[in-house]
Design a protein around this motif. Structure first.
Motif, PDB file in Angstrom:
ATOM      1  N   MET A  34       7.860   0.405  11.297  1.00  9.55           N
ATOM      2  CA  MET A  34       7.040  -0.326  12.263  1.00  9.55           C
ATOM      3  C   MET A  34       6.932  -1.814  11.935  1.00  9.55           C
ATOM      4  SD  MET A  34       6.355   1.645  14.605  1.00  9.55           S
ATOM      5  CE  MET A  34       7.458   3.041  14.500  1.00  9.55           C
ATOM      6  N   GLN A  35       7.193  -2.158  10.678  1.00 10.50           N
ATOM      7  CA  GLN A  35       7.147  -3.574  10.311  1.00 10.50           C
ATOM      8  C   GLN A  35       8.246  -4.363  11.031  1.00 10.50           C
ATOM      9  OE1 GLN A  35       4.380  -4.445   8.632  1.00 10.50           O
ATOM     10  NE2 GLN A  35       4.096  -2.227   8.789  1.00 10.50           N
ATOM     11  N   GLU A  68       3.159  -7.704   6.884  1.00 13.39           N
ATOM     12  CA  GLU A  68       1.889  -8.395   7.137  1.00 13.39           C
ATOM     13  C   GLU A  68       1.980  -9.864   6.704  1.00 13.39           C
ATOM     14  OE1 GLU A  68      -0.710  -7.491   8.767  1.00 13.39           O
ATOM     15  OE2 GLU A  68      -2.060  -9.131   8.242  1.00 13.39           O
ATOM     16  N   VAL A  80       0.655   5.540  14.218  1.00 11.95           N
ATOM     17  CA  VAL A  80       1.935   5.103  14.774  1.00 11.95           C
ATOM     18  C   VAL A  80       2.141   5.726  16.154  1.00 11.95           C
ATOM     19  CG1 VAL A  80       4.445   5.269  14.448  1.00 11.95           C
ATOM     20  CG2 VAL A  80       2.953   4.655  12.538  1.00 11.95           C
ATOM     21  N   LEU A  93      -1.514   8.369  11.064  1.00 12.34           N
ATOM     22  CA  LEU A  93      -1.124   7.048  10.544  1.00 12.34           C
ATOM     23  C   LEU A  93      -1.272   5.963  11.612  1.00 12.34           C
ATOM     24  CD1 LEU A  93       2.071   7.935   8.472  1.00 12.34           C
ATOM     25  CD2 LEU A  93       0.004   6.877   7.555  1.00 12.34           C
ATOM     26  N   ILE A 130       7.475   5.729   7.964  1.00 19.18           N
ATOM     27  CA  ILE A 130       7.423   5.185   9.312  1.00 19.18           C
ATOM     28  C   ILE A 130       6.694   3.836   9.364  1.00 19.18           C
ATOM     29  CG2 ILE A 130       5.252   6.285  10.034  1.00 19.18           C
ATOM     30  CD1 ILE A 130       8.401   6.306  12.165  1.00 19.18           C
ATOM     31  N   ILE A 131       5.742   3.633   8.461  1.00 22.93           N
ATOM     32  CA  ILE A 131       4.989   2.374   8.448  1.00 22.93           C
ATOM     33  C   ILE A 131       5.949   1.220   8.163  1.00 22.93           C
ATOM     34  CG2 ILE A 131       3.193   1.073   7.223  1.00 22.93           C
ATOM     35  CD1 ILE A 131       2.030   3.242   8.973  1.00 22.93           C
ATOM     36  N   LEU A 169       2.029  11.335  11.907  1.00 25.39           N
ATOM     37  CA  LEU A 169       2.190  10.024  12.535  1.00 25.39           C
ATOM     38  C   LEU A 169       0.990   9.671  13.404  1.00 25.39           C
ATOM     39  CD1 LEU A 169       5.981   9.953  13.380  1.00 25.39           C
ATOM     40  CD2 LEU A 169       4.785   9.354  11.306  1.00 25.39           C
ATOM     41  N   LEU A 198       3.959 -11.661   9.339  1.00 27.55           N
ATOM     42  CA  LEU A 198       3.127 -11.854  10.530  1.00 27.55           C
ATOM     43  C   LEU A 198       2.142 -13.001  10.302  1.00 27.55           C
ATOM     44  CD1 LEU A 198       1.676  -9.540  13.038  1.00 27.55           C
ATOM     45  CD2 LEU A 198      -0.051 -10.634  11.648  1.00 27.55           C
ATOM     46  N   PHE A 213       0.775  -3.228  17.305  1.00 29.97           N
ATOM     47  CA  PHE A 213       1.816  -3.272  16.277  1.00 29.97           C
ATOM     48  C   PHE A 213       1.393  -4.114  15.071  1.00 29.97           C
ATOM     49  CE2 PHE A 213       4.216  -1.432  19.678  1.00 29.97           C
ATOM     50  CZ  PHE A 213       5.051  -0.546  19.002  1.00 29.97           C
ATOM     51  N   ALA A 214       0.587  -5.144  15.339  1.00 29.21           N
ATOM     52  CA  ALA A 214       0.120  -5.972  14.224  1.00 29.21           C
ATOM     53  C   ALA A 214      -0.745  -5.153  13.272  1.00 29.21           C
ATOM     54  CB  ALA A 214      -0.658  -7.174  14.758  1.00 29.21           C
ATOM     55  N   ALA A 215      -1.446  -4.171  13.824  1.00 28.42           N
ATOM     56  CA  ALA A 215      -2.346  -3.367  12.981  1.00 28.42           C
ATOM     57  C   ALA A 215      -1.596  -2.341  12.145  1.00 28.42           C
ATOM     58  CB  ALA A 215      -3.374  -2.673  13.865  1.00 28.42           C
ATOM     59  N   MET A 216      -0.350  -2.083  12.469  1.00 26.72           N
ATOM     60  CA  MET A 216       0.380  -1.050  11.730  1.00 26.72           C
ATOM     61  C   MET A 216       0.734  -1.538  10.330  1.00 26.72           C
ATOM     62  SD  MET A 216       2.835   0.731  14.513  1.00 26.72           S
ATOM     63  CE  MET A 216       2.174   1.301  16.085  1.00 26.72           C
ATOM     64  N   GLY A 217       0.263  -0.808   9.359  1.00 26.12           N
ATOM     65  CA  GLY A 217       0.510  -1.205   7.974  1.00 26.12           C
ATOM     66  C   GLY A 217      -0.483  -2.226   7.473  1.00 26.12           C
ATOM     67  N   ARG A 218      -1.596  -2.342   8.186  1.00 23.14           N
ATOM     68  CA  ARG A 218      -2.665  -3.214   7.712  1.00 23.14           C
ATOM     69  C   ARG A 218      -3.733  -2.286   7.181  1.00 23.14           C
ATOM     70  NH1 ARG A 218      -4.197  -7.409  12.205  1.00 23.14           N
ATOM     71  NH2 ARG A 218      -2.488  -8.748  11.532  1.00 23.14           N
ATOM     72  N   PHE A 219      -4.014  -2.372   5.914  1.00 30.23           N
ATOM     73  CA  PHE A 219      -4.943  -1.413   5.319  1.00 30.23           C
ATOM     74  C   PHE A 219      -6.175  -2.124   4.784  1.00 30.23           C
ATOM     75  CE2 PHE A 219      -0.642   0.185   4.923  1.00 30.23           C
ATOM     76  CZ  PHE A 219      -0.759   1.422   5.527  1.00 30.23           C
ATOM     77  N   ALA A 220      -7.269  -1.436   4.859  1.00 35.36           N
ATOM     78  CA  ALA A 220      -8.504  -1.994   4.303  1.00 35.36           C
ATOM     79  C   ALA A 220      -8.337  -2.094   2.792  1.00 35.36           C
ATOM     80  CB  ALA A 220      -9.671  -1.085   4.653  1.00 35.36           C
ATOM     81  N   LYS A 221      -8.892  -3.167   2.237  1.00 33.05           N
ATOM     82  CA  LYS A 221      -8.718  -3.356   0.792  1.00 33.05           C
ATOM     83  C   LYS A 221      -9.708  -2.510   0.003  1.00 33.05           C
ATOM     84  CE  LYS A 221      -6.718  -7.672   1.603  1.00 33.05           C
ATOM     85  NZ  LYS A 221      -7.276  -8.725   2.422  1.00 33.05           N
ATOM     86  N   ALA A 277       9.115  -3.941  14.170  1.00 36.18           N
ATOM     87  CA  ALA A 277       8.557  -4.294  15.477  1.00 36.18           C
ATOM     88  C   ALA A 277       7.457  -5.340  15.321  1.00 36.18           C
ATOM     89  CB  ALA A 277       8.002  -3.044  16.150  1.00 36.18           C
ATOM     90  N   LYS A 278       6.658  -5.151  14.277  1.00 40.79           N
ATOM     91  CA  LYS A 278       5.516  -6.042  14.042  1.00 40.79           C
ATOM     92  C   LYS A 278       5.967  -7.479  13.779  1.00 40.79           C
ATOM     93  CE  LYS A 278       1.867  -6.435  10.513  1.00 40.79           C
ATOM     94  NZ  LYS A 278       0.949  -5.634   9.681  1.00 40.79           N
ATOM     95  N   HIS A 312       0.854  -1.191   0.000  1.00 38.68           N
ATOM     96  CA  HIS A 312       0.000   0.000   0.000  1.00 38.68           C
ATOM     97  C   HIS A 312       0.882   1.229   0.000  1.00 38.68           C
ATOM     98  CE1 HIS A 312      -4.089  -1.626   0.583  1.00 38.68           C
ATOM     99  NE2 HIS A 312      -3.399  -2.696   0.930  1.00 38.68           N
ATOM    100  N   SER A 320       4.869  -2.576   4.126  1.00 39.08           N
ATOM    101  CA  SER A 320       3.763  -3.000   4.988  1.00 39.08           C
ATOM    102  C   SER A 320       3.222  -4.363   4.558  1.00 39.08           C
ATOM    103  CB  SER A 320       2.652  -1.966   4.968  1.00 39.08           C
ATOM    104  OG  SER A 320       2.227  -1.733   3.634  1.00 39.08           O
TER     105      SER A 320
END
Lengths: 278, 326
Positions: A172-173, A137, B268, B266, A168-169, B263, A140, B318-326, A175-176, A76, A133
């Motif tokens: 964060m990956q 994901e 974060v 976003l 930044i995203i 941020l 993960l 943290f798992a939600a970071m960079g997870r985007f709705a399709k 850490a994720k 994304h 990202s």
């Protein structure tokens, strides 16, 4: 037109790449079949040519056993990033078309010498294997799949580091992915990190280095900061073996260096020894 | 204590420096960058190009993000030591990673703030030239990250919450740092902090430089000062790669979205701590107090959450970071 009237600068020839592969390191010509059969290891200098994610999976997974997961997770553009040479969206689309994979890592269930595993392989051809990202994901989800299936996780890394176009995203990956892998390890499951050329920056400083076993291919570039950055910071020349897998082994950060041809057998053997898998 | 005073007394002089300092800095940075700029001139298009080609001292126009970068790096901005001296002057510093060294670029210790017993870790940049050199300008070695983790483990054992103050341009890029496993040290911290059984409050106070910042910045609540920055790569580094010229740093900074408001949206950062008008250096005392209140508020709220739930939330965050709705 008679053949003898043809201009000498346009000779009739088959492109060299169709028959030969050229070693990136020593520039030797190697017959293509021979090179592929040797998993792209140069017979002259021993340099490990880069494998695509699909090639790596084909090498490690039992034939026909690989079932990809998280294939719908793709990159994304959270920052709407644009630089001097164009937009991130255009670059990532081009990478997708070139590599035929959706992100810089491909993950899935497989069997390795009949042992069920979750296997992931990064592809350097996809934007330098950078950690975006989508990559985070997918990793993960791979870790969670391994946790659910209670089987080992094997990740083969090949990356220049974080994908700065995601800002930044991307950071964060790190850490994720580490959080996901730590959960897996805390549940008594095995995680093996296989570092391949190159494994640097944000990837080396996250999931590549937290394996129960950290192994690497010979002569692999592994490090955190770039060579030039270090040289300009400390104002001294770095030794040639600096940041190679041999250097890391010597300094205690690798469990073992394993040649590509032995990799599958090594993984199977260690998994069996550690987990009593059949 | 000693460092606090000059910062306060310097205030009138400080008013001049913001205008002077960046101006003095820019040409210095431009000079070495000139050569590649000439080569890359046709590539970068749009707004900055005309200014770039006009004369010898090429000037990239500034923008609000770049102004924030300058405030985040302002020489009079409160540093780790200023916060520590104001919050808990009798904090006990704990030294060493129990492996090879004690890294002065990283502080770790135990303290009591307003009745709360806490572990504090943070990057220590140093105020004087001597301090800066000794602390490698706040760029920690692996020993620093390992020391921080060791003391955070102590926090876990005795159920003290952790406060982590982030202010670094990055982890130190050096020969020894690599030889002793900079990558491994940071990676280990990310993994260990994600499951550390005690609340962690992180505050980005100045520069949040890439992996060097993140190495102690995994937590339950991520606070950020209004004019702090947090980025995957320095604007200069990004500019020199993607624009092939470090002078494009202002443009890169904007593209990277390194400011607190960006941020926050976003996801974060959880909370932005406001700064006095013009930046923290205009009123360090007030800033330090505002941050203290915010940290204590967050810390006290976290203490009531059962630890299992806290860890679950940390993971989900943290798992939600960079997870985007399709």
């Amino acid at each position: 037109m008679a053949w003898f009237t043809k201009a000498p600068e346009a000779p009739l020839r088959v492109p060299a790449e169709a028959i030969w592969c050229i070693c990136k390191k020593c520039k030797a010509y190697i017959p293509r079949d021979e090179y592929i059969a040797a998993h792209k290891v140069c017979p002259h200098c021993g340099y490990n040519g880069r494998l695509s994610a699909r090639e790596r999976i084909a090498q490690l997974a039992d034939e026909g056993s690989f079932r990809e997961i998280a294939a719908d997770v793709i990159a994304h553009d959270p920052l709407k990033f644009e630089d001097a040479s164009g937009s991130y969206v255009a670059k990532v689309t081009a990478a997708r078309e070139k590599t035929k994979i959706g992100e810089s890592v491909v993950v899935g269930h497989a069997t390795l010498d009949s042992i069920p595993v979750v296997l992931g392989a990064m592809d350097f051809a996809f934007m330098g294997g950078s950690l975006g990202s989508g990559t985070g994901e997918r990793i993960l989800q791979a870790a969670e799949a391994a946790r659910k299936a209670r089987c080992p996780l094997i990740l083969c890394t090949a990356s220049g580091g974080a994908r700065m176009q995601e800002g930044i995203i991307s950071l964060m990956q790190m850490a994720k992915t580490c959080a996901a892998i730590q959960r897996l390890r805390d549940e008594g499951l095995l995680y093996i990190s296989v570092m391949t050329d190159p494994t640097t920056g944000g990837v080396s400083a996250s999931y590549a280095m937290v394996g129960d076993l950290n192994i690497a291919e010979p002569k692999t570039l592994i490090g955190f900061a770039g060579r030039r950055v270090i040289e300009t910071t400390i104002k001294q020349k770095l030794p040639p073996e600096f940041q190679t897998s041999e250097y890391l082994l010597e300094h205690g950060f690798l469990d073992k260096i394993v040649a590509r041809k032995d990799l599958k057998a090594f993984l199977a053997k260690t998994i069996r020894l550690l987990t009593a898998a059949k | 204590m000693a460092t606090k005073k000059p910062a306060a007394t310097k205030k009138p002089a400080a008013k001049k420096t913001p205008a002077k300092k960046p101006a003095a800095k820019v040409p210095a940075k431009k000079a070495p960058a000139k050569k590649p700029a000439a080569k890359a001139a046709p590539a970068p298009k749009a707004e900055p190009a005309p200014a770039a080609e006009a004369g010898a001292p090429k000037l990239i126009p500034s923008n609000p993000t770049w102004e924030t970068v300058k405030i985040a790096r302002h020489p009079d901005r409160p540093l780790f030591t200023d916060y520590l001296n104001a919050w808990c002057p009798d904090a006990i510093e704990l030294h060493g990673d129990r492996l090879v060294a004690d890294d002065p670029a990283m502080f770790a210790g135990i303290a009591e703030i307003d009745g709360e017993r806490v572990v504090i870790v943070g990057h220590r940049k140093g105020r004087t030239t001597e301090e800066k050199i000794a602390n490698r300008f706040g760029m920690a070695n692996p020993d620093g990250y390992r020391k921080a983790m060791r003391i955070m483990r102590l926090a876990e054992k005795f159920r003290l919450p952790v406060i982590a103050l982030i202010d670094t341009s990055g982890a130190f890029p050096g020969l020894d740092a690599e030889a002793r496993g900079q990558a491994e040290a940071i990676a280990k911290n990310l993994a260990d902090m994600s499951v550390l059984k005690t609340p962690i409050v992180v505050v980005i106070t100045g520069e949040g430089g890439s992996g060097g910042a993140l190495g102690i910045a995994v937590g339950d609540r991520i606070l950020m000062l209004e004019h702090a920055i947090y980025s995957v790569i320095s604007p200069e580094g990004c500019a020199s790669i993607l624009w092939r010229d470090g002078a494009y740093a202002p443009v890169a900074a904007q593209a990277l979205k390194v400011t607190s408001d960006a941020l926050l949206s976003l996801g974060v950062v959880d909370r932005v701590v406001p700064e006095p008008k013009g930046g923290a250096h205009k009123d360090p005392k007030k800033t330090i107090e505002t941050v203290r209140k915010a940290v204590l508020e967050e810390l006290r709220a976290l203490k009531d959450i059962p630890i299992e739930e806290l860890l679950e939330r940390r993971y989900a965050k943290f798992a939600a970071m960079g997870r985007f709705a399709k």
